[in-house]
Design an enzyme around this catalytic site. Structure first.
Site, PDB file in Angstrom:
ATOM      1  N   TYR A   6       0.809  -1.235   0.000  1.00  0.00           N
ATOM      2  CA  TYR A   6       0.000   0.000   0.000  1.00  0.00           C
ATOM      3  C   TYR A   6       0.835   1.274   0.000  1.00  0.00           C
ATOM      4  O   TYR A   6       0.436   2.266   0.611  1.00  0.00           O
ATOM      5  CB  TYR A   6      -0.938   0.054   1.210  1.00  0.00           C
ATOM      6  N   TYR A 133     -14.748  -3.837   2.172  1.00  0.00           N
ATOM      7  CA  TYR A 133     -13.413  -4.372   1.883  1.00  0.00           C
ATOM      8  C   TYR A 133     -13.432  -5.859   2.226  1.00  0.00           C
ATOM      9  O   TYR A 133     -13.815  -6.247   3.329  1.00  0.00           O
ATOM     10  CB  TYR A 133     -12.335  -3.668   2.728  1.00  0.00           C
ATOM     11  N   ASP A 223     -18.434 -11.721   6.418  1.00  0.00           N
ATOM     12  CA  ASP A 223     -16.983 -11.636   6.431  1.00  0.00           C
ATOM     13  C   ASP A 223     -16.591 -11.056   7.789  1.00  0.00           C
ATOM     14  O   ASP A 223     -16.579  -9.839   7.986  1.00  0.00           O
ATOM     15  CB  ASP A 223     -16.499 -10.745   5.285  1.00  0.00           C
ATOM     16  N   LYS A 250      -7.598 -13.079  10.423  1.00  0.00           N
ATOM     17  CA  LYS A 250      -6.856 -12.181  11.316  1.00  0.00           C
ATOM     18  C   LYS A 250      -6.625 -12.745  12.727  1.00  0.00           C
ATOM     19  O   LYS A 250      -5.614 -13.387  12.948  1.00  0.00           O
ATOM     20  CB  LYS A 250      -7.543 -10.819  11.343  1.00  0.00           C
TER      21      LYS A 250
HETATM   22  C1  LIG Z   1      -8.122  -8.077   6.327  1.00  0.00           C
HETATM   23  C2  LIG Z   1      -9.443  -8.449   5.753  1.00  0.00           C
HETATM   24  C3  LIG Z   1      -9.550  -9.388   4.713  1.00  0.00           C
HETATM   25  C4  LIG Z   1      -8.345  -9.981   4.032  1.00  0.00           C
HETATM   26  O1  LIG Z   1      -7.599 -10.798   4.864  1.00  0.00           O
HETATM   27  P1  LIG Z   1      -6.081 -11.141   4.467  1.00  0.00           P
HETATM   28  O2  LIG Z   1      -5.655 -12.133   5.495  1.00  0.00           O
HETATM   29  O3  LIG Z   1      -5.316  -9.855   4.514  1.00  0.00           O
HETATM   30  O4  LIG Z   1      -6.115 -11.712   3.088  1.00  0.00           O
HETATM   31  C5  LIG Z   1     -10.811  -9.722   4.290  1.00  0.00           C
HETATM   32  N1  LIG Z   1     -11.917  -9.176   4.835  1.00  0.00           N
HETATM   33  C6  LIG Z   1     -11.846  -8.275   5.828  1.00  0.00           C
HETATM   34  C7  LIG Z   1     -13.100  -7.730   6.412  1.00  0.00           C
HETATM   35  C8  LIG Z   1     -10.609  -7.868   6.312  1.00  0.00           C
HETATM   36  O5  LIG Z   1     -10.542  -6.943   7.286  1.00  0.00           O
END
Ligand SMILES: *Cc1c(COP(=O)(O)O)cnc(C)c1O
Length: 399
Positions: A6, A133, A223, A250
């Site tokens: 980034y 996102y 998500d 995460k």
């Molecule tokens: C960080 C994130 C992702 C992507 O996860 P990565 O492990 O970086 O590929 C997907 N969705 C959300 C909501 C996120 O915060």
């Protein structure tokens, strides 16, 4: 050389080199920093946690990794059993992968194929949120809605496969009315949209989404890569409104290593479970179910439960509210709080320029983005450490 994320490599500032890390602290040669970002929201137990370290060490003595194609092992079995019993409802079927983006890809593939397996080939569209996102791989970029991350997609023009709506119930109802025959899923970051600007919205929107998904036979996908494991003040938002597919990443491993899981409910799983080999889910990341990741994830969940992390998060929220209530400045658009997340949104992003260095000098690591100055601290943070993080934010506007 390292190509950093980034950032314009030509004009970027040198990154700080971390020599050691323990608890909530990162150590550079000259500074001791509270990590107010939890290494991209993942290090919920802090660094160098003795029990998490031990979980990895005891696994590495057996083996670090075996493939999940045709093989299985104790750590992945224990983790999937734990998730099955710990997650709400019938979210019981765990498909592991190595990152959040891939886990969202898997969810989208599941949703599409779920209908294809039933001969419904017209359900090719995804309903998604404005400013969402979902990761940096191509389909997750397409499902996402943020120019700041995804402008490269402009090369393709607008996607015919994704519909973006604001977090407003009338827009939701209208989208379902108009597109329900073509939708395979509604993909959402529930309650808190992270990378799109720490946007917070009401659970009533998700409750209505659940109703509409049931009414029109569309899969609901949460998500919770960012929101899972307590960040919104709920263990999972899925505890409030039950999705058909849940994606975790995460904090899954306590931030120790990259791993993620896409968890399907019974209905979705049964859409694949029959005698036709073509109805199988054709996906299999090389490192899915990695033994080190699974052993540390299991330990992370055990600690989360045993040490009542939800009460730690409620304490973080209470302290944050107490410290930030009534705080204002003409440059600030809004101060928002939810669970273990606080965001000071400024009117003009340039008002945050220099903040990172300012915080560094005061012993706080921060990484503002877009118009957001935020904190998502490790849950093990002490009161005075949290106050220091918040004071540093306030001090910036008091200069
Ligand atoms: C960080 C994130 C992702 C992507 O996860 P990565 O492990 O970086 O590929 C997907 N969705 C959300 C909501 C996120 O915060």
């Amino acid at each position: 050389m390292i190509w950093f994320p980034y950032e314009q490599m030509k004009t970027r500032k040198e990154p700080w080199k971390i020599l050691d890390a323990e608890g909530v602290y990162l150590y550079t040669k000259e500074q001791k920093l509270i990590d107010s970002v939890s290494s991209w929201w993942s290090v919920i137990h802090g660094y160098k946690h003795p029990e998490l370290n031990e979980a990895i060490i005891s696994q590495v003595k057996k083996f670090s990794h075996v493939m999940l194609g045709g093989l299985t092992h104790e750590s992945v079995e224990k983790l999937s059993d734990k998730l099955q019993s710990w997650l709400p409802g019938d979210l019981d079927y765990c498909f592991f992968s190595d990152s959040g983006s891939v886990a969202v890809e898997v969810a989208l593939k599941m949703a599409l194929q779920y209908y294809m397996n039933q001969g419904e080939t017209k359900r090719t569209k995804i309903l998604s949120l404005e400013h969402s996102y979902h990761g940096d791989t191509f389909k997750t970029m397409e499902a996402g809605d943020d120019e700041d991350y995804h402008f490269v997609l402009n090369a393709y023009g607008p996607s015919p496969y994704v519909i973006h709506i604001p977090t407003e119930i009338p827009a939701l109802e209208e989208a379902f009315l108009k597109y329900h025959q073509e939708l395979n899923c509604f993909l959402v970051e529930p309650l808190l949209q992270g990378a799109g600007g720490m946007r917070m919205y009401d659970v009533a929107f998700l409750e209505r989404a659940r109703q509409l998904c049931d009414q029109y036979g569309v899969l609901l996908v949460f998500d919770e890569v960012a929101t899972g494991f307590g960040r919104t003040g709920n263990r999972f938002v899925a505890d409030l409104v039950l999705p058909d597919i849940l994606v975790l990443g995460k904090a899954l491993t306590g931030g120790y290593m990259g791993h993620a899981v896409t968890v399907a409910n019974k209905k979705v799983f049964e859409g694949f479970y029959d005698d036709n080999p073509e109805h199988a889910l054709m996906h299999g990341p090389t490192f899915m179910g990695n033994a080190l990741a699974c052993s540390v994830a299991l330990k992370s969940i055990e600690i989360f439960e045993k040490q009542d992390y939800m009460s730690k998060i409620r304490r973080i929220e209470a302290i944050t509210r107490r410290e930030m209530e009534g705080f204002s400045d003409p440059r600030i658009q809004e101060v928002r709080m939810m669970g273990g997340c606080v965001c000071v949104e400024v009117k003009d992003a340039s008002d945050l320029k220099g903040y990172q260095q300012f915080a560094y000098e005061r012993g706080v690591f921060s990484r503002p983005f877009l118009n957001c100055l935020y904190a998502m601290v490790p849950y093990v943070i002490q009161e005075e450490e949290l106050i220091k993080v918040l004071e540093t934010m306030k001090e910036w506007f008091g200069r």
